[in-house]
Design a protein around this motif. Structure first.
Motif, PDB file in Angstrom:
ATOM      1  N   PHE A 158       0.846  -1.189   0.000  1.00  0.00           N
ATOM      2  CA  PHE A 158       0.000   0.000   0.000  1.00  0.00           C
ATOM      3  C   PHE A 158       0.878   1.233   0.000  1.00  0.00           C
ATOM      4  N   GLN A 159       0.670   2.117  -0.958  1.00  0.00           N
ATOM      5  CA  GLN A 159       1.445   3.352  -1.031  1.00  0.00           C
ATOM      6  C   GLN A 159       0.674   4.434  -0.284  1.00  0.00           C
ATOM      7  N   PHE A 160       1.134   4.678   0.932  1.00  0.00           N
ATOM      8  CA  PHE A 160       0.420   5.505   1.900  1.00  0.00           C
ATOM      9  C   PHE A 160      -0.073   6.827   1.319  1.00  0.00           C
ATOM     10  N   TYR A 161       0.823   7.631   0.788  1.00  0.00           N
ATOM     11  CA  TYR A 161       0.430   8.956   0.311  1.00  0.00           C
ATOM     12  C   TYR A 161      -0.225   8.914  -1.065  1.00  0.00           C
ATOM     13  N   LEU A 162       0.253   8.028  -1.930  1.00  0.00           N
ATOM     14  CA  LEU A 162      -0.298   7.986  -3.290  1.00  0.00           C
ATOM     15  C   LEU A 162      -1.697   7.364  -3.332  1.00  0.00           C
ATOM     16  N   GLU A 163      -1.911   6.305  -2.563  1.00  0.00           N
ATOM     17  CA  GLU A 163      -3.200   5.615  -2.602  1.00  0.00           C
ATOM     18  C   GLU A 163      -4.115   5.989  -1.440  1.00  0.00           C
ATOM     19  N   GLY A 164      -3.539   6.478  -0.357  1.00  0.00           N
ATOM     20  CA  GLY A 164      -4.326   6.683   0.856  1.00  0.00           C
ATOM     21  C   GLY A 164      -4.898   8.064   1.065  1.00  0.00           C
ATOM     22  N   ILE A 165      -4.452   9.039   0.307  1.00  0.00           N
ATOM     23  CA  ILE A 165      -4.937  10.401   0.525  1.00  0.00           C
ATOM     24  C   ILE A 165      -5.880  10.805  -0.612  1.00  0.00           C
ATOM     25  N   SER A 166      -7.121  10.408  -0.461  1.00  0.00           N
ATOM     26  CA  SER A 166      -8.167  10.797  -1.415  1.00  0.00           C
ATOM     27  C   SER A 166      -8.704  12.168  -0.981  1.00  0.00           C
ATOM     28  N   PRO A 167      -9.545  12.805  -1.792  1.00  0.00           N
ATOM     29  CA  PRO A 167     -10.101  14.108  -1.388  1.00  0.00           C
ATOM     30  C   PRO A 167     -10.831  14.050  -0.040  1.00  0.00           C
ATOM     31  N   SER A 168     -11.589  12.979   0.235  1.00  0.00           N
ATOM     32  CA  SER A 168     -12.311  12.915   1.514  1.00  0.00           C
ATOM     33  C   SER A 168     -11.350  12.705   2.680  1.00  0.00           C
TER      34      SER A 168
END
Length: 198
Positions: A158-168
């Motif tokens: 899991f790429q924390f910043y690339l995949e985990g930071i959606s707009p919500s």
């Protein structure tokens, strides 16, 4: 010397850089208290939130607080990630990472020594500044909680910043950051907002 004998590793060192996650600070402080030398500088890179205060408390309990100088960095100076077992990838060295000494009255005398070792460190007013401006306290817990299912499903891939930071997720982090800034303001500490930090 590279090894696990802490006393041997720090013997004669002017400065000791402690580079561990915050959950390991207490354990390192306990061990370091057994062998710290007079006037040695302990730099927590990073201090995270309250790292210098934790070292201070343990060193006082062990009766060695007057021997050492304790400093903490706001965040880790290296942008890095674990890339495999026993492997770390360093993407870059951050340009400017605030650092302060506890107590701050020692900043001016100690900082030149620390900045000679790592010129990326910049002088901060005190450890309340470095602790409360630890942006990881905003970015990490909130994003992990909001992505727990996704992280488990990907089994660590899991790429924390690339995949985990959606707009919500970003909106929730902004709300957390706003609350952090309000608390720091009440304490009289200058807060750097997450957007400004980025």
């Amino acid at each position: 010397y590279v090894g696990t004998d802490m006393k041997k590793a720090i013997e004669g060192a002017e400065a000791i850089m402690v580079v561990v996650p915050a959950f390991a600070h207490a354990k390192i402080a306990e061990k370091l208290a057994e062998c710290i030398g007079e006037g040695q500088i302990v730099v927590l890179n990073p201090g995270r939130t309250g790292g210098a205060l934790e070292f201070d408390k343990i060193f006082r309990a062990k009766g060695v607080r007057e021997k050492a100088v304790i400093a903490e960095a706001q965040t880790f100076v290296f942008a890095s990630r674990i890339s495999g077992p026993g492997m770390v990838r360093i993407f870059r060295i951050k340009n400017a990472v605030p650092l302060s000494v506890l107590p701050s009255k020692d900043n001016e005398s100690v900082f030149p020594i620390i900045s000679e070792i790592m010129p990326e460190f910049t002088l901060a007013k005190n450890v309340l500044y470095t602790s409360f401006n630890n942006i990881g306290a905003v970015f990490h817990p909130g994003a992990i909680l909001m992505n727990a299912g996704w992280i488990e499903t990907k089994h660590g891939d899991f790429q924390f910043y690339l995949e985990g930071i959606s707009p919500s997720v970003a909106r929730v982090l902004e709300a957390l950051d706003k609350e952090r800034c309000e608390v720091t303001e009440k304490l009289g500490v200058e807060a750097m907002g997450a957007k400004e930090w980025l």
